[in-house]
Scaffold this active site. Sequence first.
Site, PDB file in Angstrom:
ATOM      1  N   SER A  11      46.508  48.004  11.432  1.00  0.00           N
ATOM      2  CA  SER A  11      46.955  47.094  12.505  1.00  0.00           C
ATOM      3  C   SER A  11      48.018  47.753  13.390  1.00  0.00           C
ATOM      4  CB  SER A  11      47.524  45.818  11.886  1.00  0.00           C
ATOM      5  OG  SER A  11      48.765  46.106  11.273  1.00  0.00           O
ATOM      6  N   GLU A  47      50.895  46.654  14.091  1.00  0.00           N
ATOM      7  CA  GLU A  47      52.222  46.599  13.452  1.00  0.00           C
ATOM      8  C   GLU A  47      52.397  47.797  12.511  1.00  0.00           C
ATOM      9  OE1 GLU A  47      50.117  44.089  13.607  1.00  0.00           O
ATOM     10  OE2 GLU A  47      51.146  42.412  14.569  1.00  0.00           O
ATOM     11  N   GLN A  73      32.573  52.479   4.928  1.00  0.00           N
ATOM     12  CA  GLN A  73      33.919  52.811   4.456  1.00  0.00           C
ATOM     13  C   GLN A  73      34.431  51.806   3.439  1.00  0.00           C
ATOM     14  OE1 GLN A  73      37.449  51.835   6.872  1.00  0.00           O
ATOM     15  NE2 GLN A  73      37.840  54.022   6.950  1.00  0.00           N
ATOM     16  N   GLY A  74      34.617  52.237   2.212  1.00  0.00           N
ATOM     17  CA  GLY A  74      35.101  51.340   1.157  1.00  0.00           C
ATOM     18  C   GLY A  74      36.585  51.545   0.895  1.00  0.00           C
ATOM     19  N   TYR A  75      37.393  51.056   1.802  1.00  0.00           N
ATOM     20  CA  TYR A  75      38.855  51.167   1.650  1.00  0.00           C
ATOM     21  C   TYR A  75      39.454  49.799   1.298  1.00  0.00           C
ATOM     22  CZ  TYR A  75      39.715  55.904   3.607  1.00  0.00           C
ATOM     23  OH  TYR A  75      39.801  57.259   3.831  1.00  0.00           O
ATOM     24  N   SER A  76      39.338  48.819   2.236  1.00  0.00           N
ATOM     25  CA  SER A  76      40.072  47.551   2.104  1.00  0.00           C
ATOM     26  C   SER A  76      39.572  46.713   0.936  1.00  0.00           C
ATOM     27  CB  SER A  76      39.911  46.718   3.378  1.00  0.00           C
ATOM     28  OG  SER A  76      40.294  47.461   4.493  1.00  0.00           O
ATOM     29  N   GLU A  81      39.502  58.397  12.007  1.00  0.00           N
ATOM     30  CA  GLU A  81      39.065  57.055  12.423  1.00  0.00           C
ATOM     31  C   GLU A  81      39.878  56.609  13.642  1.00  0.00           C
ATOM     32  OE1 GLU A  81      39.505  53.902   9.505  1.00  0.00           O
ATOM     33  OE2 GLU A  81      38.340  52.509  10.729  1.00  0.00           O
TER      34      GLU A  81
END
Length: 382
Positions: free
Chosen positions: A365, A367, A123-126, A241
């Site tokens: 996260s 939060e 997964q190439g997100y962050s 996910e």
Amino acid sequence: MVDWNAMSDDAFREEVRAFFEQNYPEPLRYILRRARWEEMKDWWRRLYEQGWIAPNWPVKEGGMGLDAGKMVIYLEEMERHGVARAPDQGITQVGPIIMKFGTEAQRAYYLPRTLSGEIIWCQGYSEPNAGSDLASLQTSAVPDGGHFVVNGQKIWTTLAHDATHIYLLARTARQGKKQEGISFFLVDLKTAGISIRPIRNLAMHEEFCEVFFDNVRIPRAALVGGLNEGWTIAKALLGYERLNIGSPRRPAYALQRLEQVARAKGLLSDAGFVDRFTAVKLDLEDLAALYARFVDQVKRGKDLGPEVSVLKIWAMEAWQRVTDLLLEIGDEQGVMPGIQEVAGVEADFLNPFYYARPATIYGGSSEIQRNILAKYVLRLPG
Ligand SMILES: Cc1cc2nc3c(=O)[nH]c(=O)nc-3n(C[C@H](O)[C@H](O)[C@H](O)COP(=O)(O)OP(=O)(O)OC[C@H]3O[C@@H](n4cnc5c(N)ncnc54)[C@H](O)[C@@H]3O)c2cc1C
């Protein structure tokens, strides 16, 4: 073709249990880290041959088409036998996305290869400056004739070093709202200009990587959905996910060990301990019920809305509560790495604790999940 959903729960459980017991490699039971492809590929093939590699996929796409109740049984039996999670982002995340948003050609090419394990996804997100605020991502894909040219960097890409392909979010427009300039691509990691560098974590495992794109030319056909329409796809994928992360299977191992060690230490007749133990046990019962509700929603063809964030929060925080308690009853051995013997029971106390720590970060996260619930579900003023 067997209709698994028509079987009684007991018969299905028996069949799944027998298969795992007879086929899953003994040395890979209860490994407390993300398993590498090299270790898991034979097991993948075995599951694939059995037709069981994609319990969540519809039967017509080569899956088992399990309903919510059967899905929970399948996961419980995996956990009971200590079956490790394979590099499964293709099955759990991008597969359902390709089914929903992909072209006929993309479905025909990627889905069968994802099932067979010929294609392994990451997964190439962050990015270094785009995690929680994912829409700030800067990796760019610029049209150039029949191609896009990709430049930029991804980080925390789980098992990129084992993957053959990456599903990638890249910026394709800079004007307007940042969410409206993102597109979703399927990219072969062998393409020239891509380099992968593993990152070692606290437990000394190289579980995730940095992925660099240096003038990488990818075909136009790599685009999923419309240009600049990737944000909707990205969010849908995060829903899958979160559903997968929210399955009750991972906390179950820690709970099992907790109960065994507690019994051996005589703690199950200690009212103070029983109070705490019962609370976490009930948390996991609630989790299984919540998970089944969302699986059922997907099976009925309904989109996963922002509500799925509650599953992600509950699953990950309950897991941490169980592993905290496990570490505590492990006494001084509990802080030693690897399998330790406490009151005659062998268990790993520290790794489950480590393993559960980042769970409130990845997949968005806690939060951020609370923000989503506040804004889109409870509609609280911002
Ligand atoms: C084990 C692991 C595996 C991962 N695998 C992948 C992967 O395969 N592919 C991938 O693309 N990414 C992956 N990630 C990255 C993950 O998605 C990000 O770490 C996550 O989105 C958080 O981003 P960040 O690390 O940049 O933290 P930041 O966004 O910098 O956040 C830091 C802290 O600030 C808090 N915070 C930030 N914004 C807000 C806000 N608006 N309100 C309240 N609090 C806020 C966060 O909750 C967090 O506690 C993985 C991460 C981990 C830990």
